[in-house]
Design an enzyme around this catalytic site. Structure first.
Site, PDB file in Angstrom:
ATOM      1  N   LYS A  40       0.777  -1.368   0.034  1.00  0.00           N
ATOM      2  CA  LYS A  40       0.005  -0.032  -0.124  1.00  0.00           C
ATOM      3  C   LYS A  40       0.740   1.396   0.017  1.00  0.00           C
ATOM      4  O   LYS A  40       2.034   1.262   0.776  1.00  0.00           O
ATOM      5  CB  LYS A  40      -0.823  -0.296   1.383  1.00  0.00           C
ATOM      6  CG  LYS A  40      -1.786   1.223   1.249  1.00  0.00           C
ATOM      7  CD  LYS A  40      -2.801   0.706   2.574  1.00  0.00           C
ATOM      8  CE  LYS A  40      -3.959   1.923   2.807  1.00  0.00           C
ATOM      9  NZ  LYS A  40      -4.542   1.461   3.958  1.00  0.00           N
ATOM     10  N   SER A  91      -9.278   1.607   3.078  1.00  0.00           N
ATOM     11  CA  SER A  91      -8.554   2.411   2.378  1.00  0.00           C
ATOM     12  C   SER A  91      -7.464   1.420   1.408  1.00  0.00           C
ATOM     13  O   SER A  91      -6.849   1.932   0.580  1.00  0.00           O
ATOM     14  CB  SER A  91      -7.737   3.694   2.831  1.00  0.00           C
ATOM     15  OG  SER A  91      -6.802   3.065   3.861  1.00  0.00           O
ATOM     16  N   SER A  98      -9.660  -0.546   7.074  1.00  0.00           N
ATOM     17  CA  SER A  98      -9.045  -0.424   5.859  1.00  0.00           C
ATOM     18  C   SER A  98      -8.414  -1.589   5.439  1.00  0.00           C
ATOM     19  O   SER A  98      -7.931  -1.791   4.260  1.00  0.00           O
ATOM     20  CB  SER A  98      -7.989   0.696   5.847  1.00  0.00           C
ATOM     21  OG  SER A  98      -8.779   1.983   6.357  1.00  0.00           O
TER      22      SER A  98
END
Length: 539
Positions: A115, A192, A216
């Site tokens: 990420k 996210s 997330s």
């Protein structure tokens, strides 16, 4: 004369051998076992590397081809922000090292995605914000470094909700645009950690890293048919990661199986001197995959969190079927309910703490980066509002921009009575409530649908088949976030729209081994994971 004849015969023999050599090499190549990495586990790939069925270089090339075929063209999943241009070079070095020294670990030569809020040397850490596009860190995030030390290869950095908060645009950022769900291109990949989840689901890498503040890792894993782990706060380091709210932030893996997720967690977990929360982590790290037990549900007592049903009939049906399956395997299911506050912890705990902590912690992180990029939240806001960004194809989500301004205004609440009351009273009270429920009912874990509705419509496109009556479909996730306790989500089924639905196993601090074993037991009995049709095997 005889000498010349001998020389001629010798030359003829050499030419014959030379002529046969390409045929022999081709024949040998054709006998080389064909290993297809598609949907393969860490163990299967590690074995293929050990037995020379494939090289790490070939593995990286395989995933790069898939990224090229499906990420920006074809279905255009759009999960990748930056491809690591050193991945192939690293793979070659690791192949050579394997030959001379052997593998460092099971992860030696295996590609993974990260990420884009984790620091990786040689690649910018944007956290999805175009304001940070030129921020190149000088060292790797602690967890990334641990995986690199084990021989794993960062193949790419993935898109995410901007600065790890979605504000209605799940998986959208000014840096990367919108990530789509590989199972249904009309739906989002949650947020996210949307990019990491979509990339692993689409077989762009073997596993991925995400961060989880209020859901997330778990939300994206849930809607993309993956196993996602939100570890106990303090088991995995956050240093070298763009913070959201350190009272809740954790780093965790996303993988296609419980075993793979356990292998990765074992490597990335541990004490980091730069993250005080992890000071005792080394006492709790286990070889999680080694101790997985497929019969774990046989004698388990599971609490069913009844508060998180009723928002979508398909999700309810899948969750109830999952619980019935656990009971058929021998588990005892006990209905449990939370207090009115614990049913929805965003307003009393997560929201105000996040607003109070973000500015100070974010600016501390920015201050550790090399000179050149923005050093304050105000600078990030100014860049985000500039005409260049505002008029671009991917402007900052207006809701996210307002959230940044709110965090700017509320930074002074970090020393307020309200903040201190939440941290020193409300959070411990929530932990006590959960522990009391578990103790009173003698529970091994609490289970519930990870999200109370399926993957939602992408913000820019209507899908009339989406039905959800929830005020907040992520409400169940907030309990683990507020308490700092671990949660594992595992695939449980698929709704009519084609998107997966997961079920969560939640328990006390450092109960990862038990939760993973229960999840593994369920996974092995159901085999609920399906392969996304939009990113099929390449011919």
């Amino acid at each position: 004369m005889r000498t010349k004849l001998f020389q001629f015969k010798a030359l003829l023999a050499i030419l014959l051998v030379a002529a046969l050599l390409p045929w022999n090499q081709a024949n040998a190549a054709s006998e080389k076992p064909a290993f297809d990495p598609f949907e393969k586990s860490i163990d299967e790939i590690a074995n293929a590397l050990d037995t020379n069925q494939i090289t790490s270089e070939e593995l990286v090339e395989y995933y790069l081809k898939r990224i090229e075929a499906f990420d920006k063209q074809g279905p255009a999943i759009n999960s990748i922000i930056t491809v690591n241009d050193k991945a192939l070079e690293t793979a070659k070095k690791l192949d050579a090292e394997r030959k001379t020294k052997g593998p460092r670990s099971k992860l030696h030569g295996i590609p993974f995605v990260v990420k884009d809020n984790f620091d990786v040397v040689g690649m910018p850490t944007t956290a999805g914000s175009v304001a940070l596009k030129n921020d190149y860190p000088s060292k790797n995030a602690f967890t990334v470094q641990k995986l690199i030390d084990a021989g794993a290869i960062v193949i790419a950095k993935t898109n995410m909700s901007e600065l790890a908060a979605s504000y209605g645009r799940l998986g959208y950022s000014s840096m990367g645009g919108l990530t789509l769900n590989p199972y249904n291109l009309n739906r989002d990949a949650s947020g996210s950690s949307s990019g990491s989840a979509a990339a692993v689901a689409a077989n762009f890498a073997v596993f991925g890293l995400g961060t989880d503040t209020s859901g997330s890792v778990r939300g994206p894993a849930n809607v993309t048919g993956l196993v996602g782990i939100r570890p106990t706060l303090g088991l995995t380091s956050r240093s070298g990661v763009v913070p959201s709210a350190l009272s809740f932030d954790v780093t965790g893996p996303l993988a296609r199986s419980v075993e793979d997720a356990g292998i990765v967690l074992s490597v990335m977990a541990g004490t980091d001197k730069n993250d005080k929360a992890t000071q005792t982590a080394h006492h709790y790290v286990r070889d999680y995959a080694k101790s997985l037990d497929a019969s774990s549900l046989k004698h388990a007592r599971i609490g069913v969190a009844t508060d998180f049903f009723g928002d979508n009939a398909e999700v309810d049906a899948i969750a109830k079927q999952a619980i019935a399956k656990m009971q058929s395997m021998g588990a005892v299911a006990v209905p449990v309910s939370y207090s009115s506050q614990t049913k929805y912890l965003w307003t009393p705990i997560l929201g105000p703490v996040g607003d109070a902590e973000f500015k100070t912690q974010f600016e501390k992180y920015l201050g550790m980066l090399p000179a050149g990029g923005p050093k304050t939240l105000q600078e990030v806001i100014d860049i985000s509002e500039s005409p260049e960004v505002a008029n671009s194809a991917t402007p900052v989500n207006p809701g996210r921009l307002e959230g940044l301004k709110t965090a700017l205004e509320k930074a002074d609440t970090l020393n307020s009575k309200e903040y201190k009351k939440i941290v020193h009273k409300e959070i411990p009270n929530t932990r006590k409530e959960i522990m009391d429920i578990m103790k009173k009912n003698k529970l091994d874990a609490i289970v519930f649908p990870t999200m109370s509705c399926p993957a939602s419509n992408r913000f820019d496109k209507e899908d009339p088949t989406y039905v959800c009556t929830a005020y907040d479909t992520y409400a169940a996730s907030y309990v683990a976030s507020a308490t700092g306790f671990p949660e594992v989500t595992v695939p449980a089924g698929t709704v009519e729209a084609g998107v997966p639905v997961g079920i969560s196993f939640f328990g006390p601090a450092y109960s990862e081994q038990k939760l993973l074993s229960l999840a593994y037991s369920f996974e092995q009995a159901t085999k609920a994971r399906t392969v996304p049709k939009n990113t099929p095997e390449l011919p």
